[in-house]
Enzyme design. Structure first.
Site, PDB file in Angstrom:
ATOM      1  N   SER A 120       0.834  -1.198   0.000  1.00  0.00           N
ATOM      2  CA  SER A 120       0.000   0.000   0.000  1.00  0.00           C
ATOM      3  C   SER A 120       0.873   1.255   0.000  1.00  0.00           C
ATOM      4  O   SER A 120       1.687   1.439  -0.902  1.00  0.00           O
ATOM      5  CB  SER A 120      -0.967  -0.044   1.190  1.00  0.00           C
ATOM      6  OG  SER A 120      -2.030   0.843   1.012  1.00  0.00           O
ATOM      7  N   ASP A 260      -5.455  -3.423  -3.266  1.00  0.00           N
ATOM      8  CA  ASP A 260      -4.568  -3.138  -2.144  1.00  0.00           C
ATOM      9  C   ASP A 260      -3.883  -4.384  -1.581  1.00  0.00           C
ATOM     10  O   ASP A 260      -4.540  -5.343  -1.179  1.00  0.00           O
ATOM     11  CB  ASP A 260      -5.415  -2.483  -1.053  1.00  0.00           C
ATOM     12  CG  ASP A 260      -4.598  -1.932   0.097  1.00  0.00           C
ATOM     13  OD1 ASP A 260      -3.359  -2.029   0.068  1.00  0.00           O
ATOM     14  OD2 ASP A 260      -5.217  -1.400   1.036  1.00  0.00           O
TER      15      ASP A 260
END
Length: 407
Positions: A120, A260
């Site tokens: 991320s 993600d």
């Protein structure tokens, strides 16, 4: 932390890559806003045998496959010679890691890491951490000079609550052929850069060998490098997923859906099965160990309680719930990694945003807050006190100094 931490945590994962591009906000293109939601059909077998279009299948591996990870490390000469660095998610709190890295450079003892992994916002930091001190200035700019409008806008459509066209434009400007060549140069030395995404059809983590992608270069390599960074920061439902063109058996073409990396792990040191097996208390076999001389984990979140009165609105409830899940996931991951390190004799060092930093913010992407957190990380990095700190550490150090002075 702050009253706005939840919103910032969701949107802020995209912070770094856009800020590096320094692109002013403008309306997204019609093509961006009218992405087709219709997907070509494919099977689990097609996906397992697929490769990214224009590149070999070897530029990635399954992030939950211990044998594949072991084989990957066996081909990385520096993985066993230099410490590793794992960078977590955490949105704009990545300012902590960015500052820490700069301070570590100023201290003069920052390693040339054998392996760098990013999830991320950590994925967006990772390429610049990988190239060393030359990346510090870009990270400082990214984490002290941006706003929410530089990252996303609301009204994303069927896939998400927001549209990240500004982030995409920023990545296109900041991830340049020159950056890829710098990453490729370190890759040729035997060092490895890994970015984690979550493949949503298989629900499995994917490890992208960013150095191999950079070394392949060309339009295909540049396109995929950018897509992977965008995907790793794409919080499902909040930011749109990234569709990656793939070629399966028989030249079958379809698109994979990646989002993600934090959906499967807040940071990456090794596949989960490697960390959990064998059962705690049993003697580790050589195959259970990591070749790393040491591992440094930078957690861009606080593990302290964060009280605030939740509002009776969808966004407030969603934000608070996601924050609770992320906090619990991160706490568990740290505990599992520490247990693995103790079992296998791996030197492990963990840095988190702890009670030494008490500043809060009143709005998403508040520059004063981010600059303060960056400066905090920089101070700790320069002083060498970022990792494995606790209040007891400070008390013990003070007592030792007093006893020394008394003698």
């Amino acid at each position: 932390m702050s009253r706005q931490m939840n919103r910032r945590g969701l949107a802020g994962a995209a912070l770094v890559a856009f800020a590096l591009g320094a692109v002013p906000a403008q309306a997204g293109s019609v093509a961006d806003r009218q992405r087709s939601t219709v997907r070509a059909s494919f099977t689990a077998g097609d996906l397992a045998a697929a490769r990214p279009e224009g590149l070999p299948a070897s530029v990635r591996l399954a992030g939950d496959d211990p044998a594949a990870f072991r084989a990957f490390l066996d081909r990385a000469a520096m993985a066993s010679r230099e410490p590793w660095l794992a960078l977590s998610g955490g949105g704009e709190n990545g300012a902590f890691a960015a500052g820490l890295l700069k301070g570590w450079t100023r201290a003069g003892n920052r390693p040339d890491f054998g392996v760098v992994t990013g999830v991320s916002t950590g994925a967006l930091i990772a390429p610049f951490a990988f190239i060393g001190a030359p990346g510090d200035e870009a990270l400082e700019k990214a984490y002290t000079e941006t706003s929410a409008a530089d990252v996303f806008e609301f009204g994303g459509g069927q896939e998400s609550l927001t549209d990240t066209w500004p982030l995409k434009r920023g990545i296109e400007r900041s991830v340049t052929p020159a950056l890829l060549e710098a990453v490729a140069a370190e890759h040729r030395k035997g060092r490895r850069l890994l970015v984690v995404t979550t493949e949503l059809d298989s629900l499995r983590p994917t490890l992208w060998d960013m150095g191999a992608i950079a070394q392949a270069g060309g339009p295909a390599g540049l396109k995929l490098f950018r897509e992977v960074l965008l995907a790793s920061a794409a919080i499902p439902g909040i930011f749109p997923p990234v569709m990656i063109d793939s070629v399966g058996p028989g030249a079958k073409r379809f698109q994979e859906m990646h989002a993600d990396g934090g959906a499967t792990a807040p940071f990456f040191v090794a596949p989960g099965r490697s960390l959990l097996e064998p059962i705690a208390g049993t003697a580790p076999a050589d195959g259970d160990r990591l070749p790393a001389p040491a591992v440094y984990v930078v957690v861009n979140t606080s593990q302290a309680p964060d009280f605030q009165v939740a509002q009776r609105s969808m966004l407030s409830i969603l934000g608070r719930s996601l924050s609770a899940m992320i906090k619990a996931q991160t706490t568990g991951a740290i505990a599992v990694t520490r247990a693995f390190a103790a079992r296998t004799g791996l030197p492990l060092h963990v840095a988190t945003i702890d009670q030494r930093f008490g500043q809060t913010s009143q709005a998403p992407f508040e520059q004063g807050y981010m600059r303060a957190l960056f400066a905090h990380g920089e101070r700790l990095g320069k002083a060498g006190t970022a990792f494995d700190w606790s209040p007891d550490t400070l008390t013990t150090s003070a007592t030792s100094r007093s006893a020394s002075n008394a003698r």
